[in-house]
Motif scaffolding. Structure first.
Motif, PDB file in Angstrom:
ATOM      1  N   VAL A   1       0.958  -1.270  -0.121  1.00 36.36           N
ATOM      2  CA  VAL A   1       0.031  -0.128  -0.008  1.00 36.36           C
ATOM      3  C   VAL A   1       0.991   1.098  -0.405  1.00 36.36           C
ATOM      4  N   VAL A   2       1.004   2.248  -0.864  1.00 36.92           N
ATOM      5  CA  VAL A   2       1.979   3.540  -1.270  1.00 36.92           C
ATOM      6  C   VAL A   2       0.507   4.701  -0.776  1.00 36.92           C
ATOM      7  N   LEU A   3       0.640   5.561  -0.063  1.00 39.79           N
ATOM      8  CA  LEU A   3       0.504   6.328  -0.290  1.00 39.79           C
ATOM      9  C   LEU A   3      -0.059   7.559  -0.851  1.00 39.79           C
ATOM     10  N   THR A   4      -0.660   8.329  -1.465  1.00 43.55           N
ATOM     11  CA  THR A   4      -0.423   9.050  -2.975  1.00 43.55           C
ATOM     12  C   THR A   4      -0.157  10.546  -2.214  1.00 43.55           C
ATOM     13  N   GLU A   5      -0.411  11.206  -3.549  1.00 47.25           N
ATOM     14  CA  GLU A   5      -0.145  13.062  -2.894  1.00 47.25           C
ATOM     15  C   GLU A   5      -1.543  13.558  -2.848  1.00 47.25           C
ATOM     16  N   ALA A   6      -2.321  12.442  -3.422  1.00 46.84           N
ATOM     17  CA  ALA A   6      -3.952  12.943  -2.888  1.00 46.84           C
ATOM     18  C   ALA A   6      -3.934  12.671  -0.802  1.00 46.84           C
ATOM     19  N   ALA A   7      -3.880  12.133  -0.342  1.00 51.99           N
ATOM     20  CA  ALA A   7      -3.461  11.769   1.070  1.00 51.99           C
ATOM     21  C   ALA A   7      -2.634  13.010   1.641  1.00 51.99           C
ATOM     22  N   ILE A   8      -2.566  13.604   1.290  1.00 48.78           N
ATOM     23  CA  ILE A   8      -2.142  15.755   1.408  1.00 48.78           C
ATOM     24  C   ILE A   8      -2.540  16.469   1.150  1.00 48.78           C
ATOM     25  N   ALA A   9      -3.067  16.259  -0.322  1.00 48.74           N
ATOM     26  CA  ALA A   9      -3.059  17.436  -0.980  1.00 48.74           C
ATOM     27  C   ALA A   9      -4.503  16.982  -1.957  1.00 48.74           C
ATOM     28  N   PRO A  10      -5.598  16.944  -1.447  1.00 44.61           N
ATOM     29  CA  PRO A  10      -7.272  16.266  -1.817  1.00 44.61           C
ATOM     30  C   PRO A  10      -6.942  16.561  -2.631  1.00 44.61           C
ATOM     31  N   ASN A  11      -7.900  15.896  -3.793  1.00 47.38           N
ATOM     32  CA  ASN A  11      -8.173  16.515  -5.984  1.00 47.38           C
ATOM     33  C   ASN A  11     -10.244  17.680  -5.527  1.00 47.38           C
ATOM     34  N   ARG A  12      -9.544  18.027  -6.826  1.00 45.05           N
ATOM     35  CA  ARG A  12     -11.041  18.557  -6.614  1.00 45.05           C
ATOM     36  C   ARG A  12     -12.019  18.069  -6.283  1.00 45.05           C
ATOM     37  N   GLY A  13     -13.292  18.253  -5.850  1.00 46.54           N
ATOM     38  CA  GLY A  13     -13.999  17.480  -6.123  1.00 46.54           C
ATOM     39  C   GLY A  13     -14.327  16.557  -4.026  1.00 46.54           C
ATOM     40  N   ASP A  14     -13.391  16.175  -3.879  1.00 43.71           N
ATOM     41  CA  ASP A  14     -13.221  15.659  -2.950  1.00 43.71           C
ATOM     42  C   ASP A  14     -13.669  16.450  -1.626  1.00 43.71           C
ATOM     43  N   ASP A  15     -13.920  15.779  -0.916  1.00 46.05           N
ATOM     44  CA  ASP A  15     -14.964  15.914   0.509  1.00 46.05           C
ATOM     45  C   ASP A  15     -13.982  16.683   1.870  1.00 46.05           C
ATOM     46  N   ARG A  16     -12.596  16.186   1.101  1.00 47.72           N
ATOM     47  CA  ARG A  16     -11.825  16.671   2.470  1.00 47.72           C
ATOM     48  C   ARG A  16     -11.636  17.850   2.533  1.00 47.72           C
ATOM     49  N   GLN A  17     -11.605  18.474   0.713  1.00 47.56           N
ATOM     50  CA  GLN A  17     -11.018  19.021   0.253  1.00 47.56           C
ATOM     51  C   GLN A  17     -11.550  20.525   0.488  1.00 47.56           C
ATOM     52  N   LEU A  18     -12.695  20.369   0.374  1.00 45.12           N
ATOM     53  CA  LEU A  18     -13.867  21.640   0.460  1.00 45.12           C
ATOM     54  C   LEU A  18     -13.482  21.764   2.255  1.00 45.12           C
ATOM     55  N   HIS A  19     -13.902  20.339   3.102  1.00 42.43           N
ATOM     56  CA  HIS A  19     -13.530  20.771   4.475  1.00 42.43           C
ATOM     57  C   HIS A  19     -12.532  21.910   5.198  1.00 42.43           C
ATOM     58  N   TYR A  20     -10.974  21.460   4.331  1.00 43.21           N
ATOM     59  CA  TYR A  20      -9.843  21.804   4.686  1.00 43.21           C
ATOM     60  C   TYR A  20      -9.592  23.416   4.337  1.00 43.21           C
ATOM     61  N   PHE A  21     -10.658  23.809   3.205  1.00 48.50           N
ATOM     62  CA  PHE A  21     -10.601  25.269   2.164  1.00 48.50           C
ATOM     63  C   PHE A  21     -11.029  25.875   3.649  1.00 48.50           C
ATOM     64  N   GLY A  22     -12.573  25.716   4.124  1.00 48.27           N
ATOM     65  CA  GLY A  22     -12.447  26.199   5.315  1.00 48.27           C
ATOM     66  C   GLY A  22     -12.118  26.399   6.634  1.00 48.27           C
ATOM     67  N   ARG A  23     -11.863  25.086   6.907  1.00 46.25           N
ATOM     68  CA  ARG A  23     -11.099  24.793   8.131  1.00 46.25           C
ATOM     69  C   ARG A  23      -9.545  26.203   7.913  1.00 46.25           C
ATOM     70  N   ASN A  24      -9.270  25.326   6.779  1.00 44.75           N
ATOM     71  CA  ASN A  24      -7.700  26.826   6.671  1.00 44.75           C
ATOM     72  C   ASN A  24      -7.728  28.270   6.437  1.00 44.75           C
ATOM     73  N   LEU A  25      -8.461  28.256   5.861  1.00 42.00           N
ATOM     74  CA  LEU A  25      -8.851  29.460   5.775  1.00 42.00           C
ATOM     75  C   LEU A  25      -9.343  30.618   6.710  1.00 42.00           C
ATOM     76  N   HIS A  26      -9.996  29.597   7.171  1.00 43.57           N
ATOM     77  CA  HIS A  26     -10.713  30.237   8.412  1.00 43.57           C
ATOM     78  C   HIS A  26      -9.652  30.659  10.038  1.00 43.57           C
ATOM     79  N   ASP A  27      -8.882  29.522   9.992  1.00 43.31           N
ATOM     80  CA  ASP A  27      -7.723  29.849  11.156  1.00 43.31           C
ATOM     81  C   ASP A  27      -6.742  30.958   9.924  1.00 43.31           C
ATOM     82  N   HIS A  28      -6.470  30.752   9.189  1.00 41.97           N
ATOM     83  CA  HIS A  28      -5.804  31.859   8.244  1.00 41.97           C
ATOM     84  C   HIS A  28      -5.951  33.251   8.769  1.00 41.97           C
TER      85      HIS A  28
END
Length: 284
Positions: A165-192
């Protein structure tokens, strides 16, 4: 003498230009995704009331509709209707939280990394460090095979020629349309933004919020600096994650959370007679 919090507040008029610049990329996103101006107004109205109720309450005093109306400029009838409106902003889906925890452990724990500190390919099961042992260290509620199937489907991991099992870049930087991307979009911008707001409204500024920036560059130099920034930033994130994993294991737990993030950005800007010089800067 230390300046009081209210004395440190910027004038509302001076906020117009930085707020317009801050909102511009968001408005671009809204238009592209079909969020109309009336829909955004409805959301802002709910948020104004929600923030006034929860963040501007006076100790030992009832938060009345009249006071909220005074703070927000929204009519009392609307305030009354919206008092309980507004979705919670700090909820993290359980599946996303588990994914984050497992990936963070894979990136940080030396049992699951290679000699260079990168996440190592893991055998599915068996003795020693495996994908199964990685998942079970974080949660006993899910079968490792179920996690693997989900992650393969979401391209978070892939299987190499040896079936590891190999970890991909998508685990760290989610692809467009991934629910994680939208979650981090809101959380990280909020915190900044929250850190920047605290710095603007407090004296001394409580959070580190800095950037190095040069203007008037060639595209080649801008790309070179972007590549360097990505490398340095990733090294910093991995180092912080390793230390956080170590401290977290020995922590009794509490009500606090911590977020450390970096960003890199480049764009082409038109140059006129008043083009800025090539000078570094550190916004406070």
């Amino acid at each position: 003498m230390t300046e009081s919090r209210d004395d440190a507040l910027p004038d509302a008029q001076k906020l117009q230009q930085p707020i317009a610049r801050l909102l511009r990329p968001l408005v671009r996103l809204f238009i592209r995704c079909g969020t109309t101006f009336p829909a955004l107004c409805d959301l802002l109205r709910e948020l104004y009331v929600n923030v006034a109720v929860h963040d501007f309450a006076l100790p030992d005093k009832e938060q009345t509709d009249s006071r909220i109306s005074l703070l927000t400029g929204i009519h009392r009838k609307e305030v009354r209707r919206l008092r309980e409106a507004g979705a919670p902003v700090r909820m993290t889906p359980a599946s996303l939280s588990r994914t984050t925890q497992i990936v963070a452990l894979w990136l940080a724990d030396r049992r699951f990394t290679d000699r260079n500190g990168a996440p190592a390919p893991l055998r599915r099961a068996g003795s020693g460090p495996t994908f199964e042992s990685l998942v079970e260290e974080v949660t006993k509620d899910l079968r490792p095979r179920a996690v693997l199937d989900e992650w393969l489907d979401r391209k978070i991991v892939v299987l190499d020629a040896k079936g590891r099992v190999v970890l991909t870049e998508a685990a760290i930087a989610p692809n467009r349309g991934d629910d994680r991307q939208l979650h981090y979009f809101g959380r990280n911008l909020h915190d900044h933004i929250a850190a920047a707001v605290e710095n603007v409204t407090s004296n001394p500024a409580p959070f580190l919020e800095r950037a190095v920036h040069y203007e008037g560059l060639s595209e080649d130099v801008a790309r070179q600096l972007e590549a360097l920034s990505r490398k340095v930033a990733m090294e910093a994130l991995l180092a912080a994650n390793r230390e956080a994993q170590t401290l977290h294991r020995g922590d009794a737990g509490g009500e606090w959370r911590w977020n450390f993030g970096v960003y890199v950005y480049r764009e082409r800007e038109p140059r006129g007679d008043g083009a800025p010089e090539n000078q570094p800067g550190e916004p406070s």
